[in-house]
Scaffold this motif. Structure first.
Motif, PDB file in Angstrom:
ATOM      1  N   LEU A  26      40.667  49.417  77.669  1.00 53.26           N
ATOM      2  CA  LEU A  26      40.599  50.934  77.485  1.00 53.26           C
ATOM      3  C   LEU A  26      39.306  50.727  77.315  1.00 53.26           C
ATOM      4  CD1 LEU A  26      43.720  52.886  76.356  1.00 53.26           C
ATOM      5  CD2 LEU A  26      42.289  52.848  78.233  1.00 53.26           C
ATOM      6  N   ASN A  48      41.219  50.201  81.627  1.00 57.89           N
ATOM      7  CA  ASN A  48      39.952  50.994  82.282  1.00 57.89           C
ATOM      8  C   ASN A  48      39.849  51.912  83.832  1.00 57.89           C
ATOM      9  OD1 ASN A  48      37.879  50.851  80.514  1.00 57.89           O
ATOM     10  ND2 ASN A  48      37.675  48.413  80.410  1.00 57.89           N
ATOM     11  N   SER A  56      42.786  57.426  81.602  1.00 53.76           N
ATOM     12  CA  SER A  56      43.120  57.926  80.673  1.00 53.76           C
ATOM     13  C   SER A  56      42.977  59.066  80.029  1.00 53.76           C
ATOM     14  CB  SER A  56      40.965  57.567  80.173  1.00 53.76           C
ATOM     15  OG  SER A  56      41.047  58.197  78.974  1.00 53.76           O
ATOM     16  N   VAL A  67      47.514  59.709  83.247  1.00 57.56           N
ATOM     17  CA  VAL A  67      47.876  59.160  82.680  1.00 57.56           C
ATOM     18  C   VAL A  67      48.806  58.697  82.909  1.00 57.56           C
ATOM     19  CG1 VAL A  67      46.944  60.148  80.549  1.00 57.56           C
ATOM     20  CG2 VAL A  67      49.328  60.895  81.479  1.00 57.56           C
ATOM     21  N   GLU A  76      48.299  57.456  75.126  1.00 61.43           N
ATOM     22  CA  GLU A  76      47.503  56.926  75.917  1.00 61.43           C
ATOM     23  C   GLU A  76      48.815  55.368  76.813  1.00 61.43           C
ATOM     24  OE1 GLU A  76      44.751  56.643  76.958  1.00 61.43           O
ATOM     25  OE2 GLU A  76      43.775  58.164  75.211  1.00 61.43           O
ATOM     26  N   ARG A 108      41.069  61.263  78.244  1.00 58.48           N
ATOM     27  CA  ARG A 108      40.019  62.354  77.678  1.00 58.48           C
ATOM     28  C   ARG A 108      40.371  63.254  78.945  1.00 58.48           C
ATOM     29  NH1 ARG A 108      33.917  60.698  79.333  1.00 58.48           N
ATOM     30  NH2 ARG A 108      32.904  62.136  77.341  1.00 58.48           N
TER      31      ARG A 108
END
Length: 480
Positions: free
Chosen positions: A341, A359, A205, A326, A354, A207
């Motif tokens: 996701l 996941n 991810s 990523v 993305e 993030r």
């Protein structure tokens, strides 16, 4: 007893606490004060745990709120170096009666006798000194993952937890109190998960990723401090850096001096049950197979790291491969299916595209079965689907969790439960992450002696087990 009085009178030798050259951490003994069950009997059945929150914004805020939601604590103190920030003000207004501090040392000096337990929701590099001081004063400790930044810090924290057996410890990988924890154990006990030789773990991810230029030649320039910010205490034992917004409040995790990257952040939620129930311990080899955007200052944009573990009892040798970034998706086995996701993972805010929906999670390759799982408490499933249907009638019943991770900690403080992720359980996993970070930082394979706890093929890597020496004034925390 105040912190200063304790340090003056304890007279604890440091030699046995250092990373051992030949035999690990020396055993230590200590007098055992009253247990919390005994204290509760004295105080009354309705006694609540007096809690101090250290680090009260962002994740720290979530932890304190979750503890308060148990109905079993009184929040008596709030401590944050950035006490004037908007994040801190939210918590100060929520608990207006709690005493306020910028420096945890002053908090303990003034009100140690009023505190039973602390939560530590601060950056990775500051977990160690706060936890060590709290334990030395007999305070129970809930610390966010990863438990510590360096191998030696984790070793010392494990030793301190053993020295103070009446102190309750818990690391904040909350999946250890959710469904996957109980499922993994039940499936292991029933022989469903067995003969595991390979694990793939991945976090792809956006993030935890930034858009900084990896062709970096120096640390960021100084910026004006936010009003009221205690920057010197924020740095703690780490070497001095001028304040920069790339460190605080959110991106400290990306820098070697302060964080442990995606591995330390997400590995604790993805690898934890694999590590505990497969009894992995420490690896004998750590090999950085891919480091995209490698530099001396912050973590690579993408990493593939191979951890090799020997056979353990009747369990075969195991290779665990970690993928982050990523653009660095792991190979997926046939019949893997779809893994969209997780909507519960917020976006990073960075301008990063993305990847293909995948996941954060893991793939476990056993002798007869292959399993896929997500992060945190997400349960495992057998793949492919036809194999899952074939095994359905053989799967054991999985018990429900009696308490979430926060309630588990509080009830352990009250003598009613045992924590599921204490320092002695999570500490070796934190050390696995530390070895992975050293391999990322140096860009070289490590050969590690599990008995002596030394890197045998690189003097530089071996020195990094302890990291850089603490700044002046912070040495005392390595002597507790």
């Amino acid at each position: 007893m105040s912190r200063r009085d304790f340090i003056k009178t304890a007279g604890i030798a440091t030699a046995g606490l250092m990373v051992a050259g030949t035999g690990g951490v020396a055993a230590m003994g200590a007098a055992s004060p009253l247990t919390e069950a005994q204290r509760r009997g004295v105080r009354g059945a309705n006694y609540k745990v007096n809690l101090a929150g250290i680090g009260i914004g962002y994740r720290g805020r979530d932890i304190i709120t979750a503890m308060d939601n148990t109905g079993l604590v009184n929040v008596v103190a709030l401590c944050d170096v950035d006490l004037d920030s908007e994040e801190s003000k939210k918590m100060l207004s929520k608990f207006p009666k709690a005493k306020r501090y910028r420096d945890f040392r002053k908090m303990f000096d003034e009100m140690a006798g009023e505190i039973d337990a602390v939560t530590v929701g601060t950056p990775d590099h500051s977990h160690f000194p706060i936890s060590m001081l709290a334990m030395s004063l007999g305070k129970h400790v809930y610390v966010e993952k990863p438990m510590a930044r360096t191998f030696q810090e984790a070793e010392l924290m494990i030793a301190a937890a053993n020295k103070y057996p009446s102190v309750v410890t818990q690391v904040g990988n909350q999946g250890h109190s959710e469904a996957n924890y109980f499922q993994f154990k039940a499936w292991m006990d029933a022989g469903i998960i067995k003969d595991v030789t390979k694990v793939t773990a991945h976090m792809n991810s956006a993030r935890r990723w930034h858009t900084w230029d990896t062709d970096i030649r120096k640390y960021p320039d100084a910026e004006p401090l936010p009003p009221g910010m205690d920057w010197d205490t924020w740095l703690m034992a780490a070497r001095y850096h001028d304040f920069n917004s790339k460190y605080h409040p959110g991106d400290w995790r990306s820098w070697y001096d302060f964080g442990m990257g995606a591995l330390g952040d997400w590995g604790a939620h993805i690898i934890d049950t694999v590590h505990e129930f497969l009894d992995l311990g420490l690896p004998y080899e750590v090999d950085p197979l891919l480091l995209e955007g490698h530099n001396d200052y912050f973590f690579p944009k993408s990493s593939t790291i191979l951890f090799r573990f020997p056979s353990r009892g009747t369990m075969p040798a195991l290779d665990l491969t970690w993928y982050d970034g990523v653009d660095n998706l792991p190979p997926l086995p046939e019949g893997y299916g779809v893994s969209e996701l997780d909507p519960n993972i917020p976006p990073s805010g960075a301008n990063v595209a993305e990847p293909v929906a995948l996941n954060p999670g893991k793939i476990i390759y056993g002798g007869d079965l292959t399993f896929k799982g997500g992060s945190h408490g997400t349960t495992l499933s057998i793949i492919p689907e036809d194999k899952a249907r074939e095994m359905e009638h053989l799967l054991p019943e999985v018990p429900e969790s009696p308490s979430n991770h926060y309630e588990n900690f509080v009830r352990a403080c009250l003598g009613e439960e045992q924590t599921r992720s204490p320092f002695e359980i999570h500490g070796p996993l934190s050390q696995v992450f530390s070895l992975g970070v050293i391999a990322q930082q140096l860009g070289e394979k490590l050969i590690f002696d599990r008995r002596t706890k030394q890197v045998t093929n690189s003097r530089f890597a071996n020195a990094l087990l302890a990291g850089t020496p603490p700044r002046k004034g912070w040495e005392e925390f390595y002597k507790l």
